[in-house]
Design an enzyme around this catalytic site. Structure first.
Site, PDB file in Angstrom:
ATOM      1  CG  LEU A 120      -1.577  -1.465   1.194  1.00 50.81           C
ATOM      2  CD1 LEU A 120      -2.820  -1.028   2.742  1.00 50.81           C
ATOM      3  CD2 LEU A 120      -2.790  -1.754   0.090  1.00 50.81           C
TER       4      LEU A 120
ATOM      5  CG  HIS B 281      -3.008   1.572  -2.359  1.00 50.61           C
ATOM      6  ND1 HIS B 281      -1.588   1.002  -2.442  1.00 50.61           N
ATOM      7  CD2 HIS B 281      -3.955   0.249  -3.519  1.00 50.61           C
ATOM      8  CE1 HIS B 281      -1.903   0.156  -3.403  1.00 50.61           C
ATOM      9  NE2 HIS B 281      -2.760   0.458  -4.158  1.00 50.61           N
TER      10      HIS B 281
ATOM     11  CG  ASP C 223      -4.556   0.324 -11.806  1.00 51.63           C
ATOM     12  OD1 ASP C 223      -3.653  -0.179 -12.667  1.00 51.63           O
ATOM     13  OD2 ASP C 223      -4.540   0.543 -11.180  1.00 51.63           O
TER      14      ASP C 223
ATOM     15  CB  SER D 200       2.736  -1.760  -5.372  1.00 53.14           C
ATOM     16  OG  SER D 200       1.388  -1.278  -5.111  1.00 53.14           O
TER      17      SER D 200
HETATM   18  O1  PAF Z   1      -6.422  -2.665  -9.059  1.00 54.16           O
HETATM   19  C1  PAF Z   1      -5.606  -3.757  -8.191  1.00 54.16           C
HETATM   20  O2  PAF Z   1      -4.820  -3.656  -7.108  1.00 54.16           O
HETATM   21  C2  PAF Z   1      -6.689  -5.688  -8.542  1.00 54.16           C
HETATM   22  O3  PAF Z   1      -6.077  -5.177  -9.978  1.00 54.16           O
HETATM   23  C3  PAF Z   1      -7.829  -5.204  -8.059  1.00 54.16           C
HETATM   24  C4  PAF Z   1      -8.020  -4.371  -8.732  1.00 54.16           C
HETATM   25  C5  PAF Z   1      -7.417  -5.757  -6.306  1.00 54.16           C
HETATM   26  C6  PAF Z   1      -8.418  -6.667  -8.387  1.00 54.16           C
HETATM   27  O4  PAF Z   1      -7.057  -8.000  -8.321  1.00 54.16           O
END
Ligand code: PAF
Length: 278
Positions: free
Chosen positions: A33, A37, A150, A186
């Site tokens: 994290l 996050h 993402d 990460s």
């Molecule tokens: O974005 C992420 O960390 C991953 O793709 C997720 C959404 C936790 C699914 O494993």
């Protein structure tokens, strides 16, 4: 913070909370994290009564076994960060709790699966939808919080929610950046000091495109961006595209939202970044 590792423990706990009228906010993660996050946890904290974070490095979304193996897993540090951020529940299951055996999964999400990231990581979004579906099924969140970093993942999960009519509201939270512009990820821990310097070309180029958006046409902006990134030593560009924010096809005058998306290998580390232009 409660730390749970089985589906049964988690669903029993949340069922009791839900019966008191509490709303559930969910932040799915793969751990390692960072501030990005934590902003998701904070947003969930503001908007929901109970905040659940999952840490699960999902094997089905990795198409490169080496990438899966070297994915960082600093669980003690993650727990501390979640506690500080006011997370109520950590769900940190082992692989055999999430996957019974040789499971089959296919969700027809159309083109979104194969464009951009999908073209470079075949099967990746099937793995993502597979695990997010399972997690939503256990947590049954009112709201789920995802990072803009993402961007395509958000659109894919959103498509799944629409297709399967899942009763969850998705919230996209802005990208967190280091002070020099590098998008938090990460994977940044794998960058050498030299890579770290070269990686800045990605956010710098996105910012230049954003500054010039409207003054130059999309084709020219893309050409300039590709040239700038290709000029940077140690950086191998996978794609730089300026797309419609909904279809992810090349943007045109009718595009209500426009996003520039980039992916590149910097040293041995593959990074993605994006910026919303309109
Ligand atoms: O974005 C992420 O960390 C991953 O793709 C997720 C959404 C936790 C699914 O494993």
């Amino acid at each position: 913070m409660k730390s749970l590792t089985t589906k049964q423990q988690l669903s029993q706990y949340l069922q009791a909370e839900r019966s008191t009228g509490a709303t559930i906010g969910f932040v799915p993660t793969m751990g390692a994290l960072h501030r990005g996050h934590i902003t998701l946890i904070e947003r969930a904290r503001q908007e929901c009564d109970i905040v659940v974070c999952s840490i699960f490095v999902n094997p089905t979304q990795f198409n490169d076994p080496k990438d899966l193996e070297k994915y960082p897993r600093p669980i003690e540090a993650d727990i501390e960060k979640l506690e500080q951020a006011g997370c109520d529940v950590l769900f940190n299951p082992p692989v055999n709790e999430m996957y019974a055996g040789n499971e089959q999964w296919h969700l027809e999400i159309g083109e979104l699966e194969h464009l951009l990231e999908g073209a470079f990581r075949p099967g990746h979004y099937q793995g993502v939808t597979q695990v997010v579906f399972k997690l939503f099924d256990i947590v049954k969140p009112d709201k789920a919080f995802f990072g803009q970093k993402d961007y395509q993942q958000f659109m894919v999960v959103n498509r799944m929610v629409e297709l399967l009519k899942l009763p969850v509201k998705l919230v996209m939270c802005p990208i967190e950046r280091e002070s020099d512009g590098l998008a938090m990820s990460s994977r940044n821990v794998h960058l050498t000091p030299a890579d770290r310097g070269h990686a800045l070309v990605l956010s710098r180029t996105l910012q230049q495109v954003k500054n010039e958006f409207g003054a130059a046409d999309i084709f020219t902006l893309k050409e300039q961006a590709v040239t700038a990134i290709n000029r940077e030593p140690g950086v191998e560009l996978d794609y730089f595209e300026i797309v419609d924010g909904v279809t992810l096809h090349v943007a045109d005058q009718n595009s209500k939202s426009v996003v520039a998306l980039v992916a590149a290998k910097v040293g041995n580390t593959r990074l993605i970044d994006n910026m919303i232009l309109r």
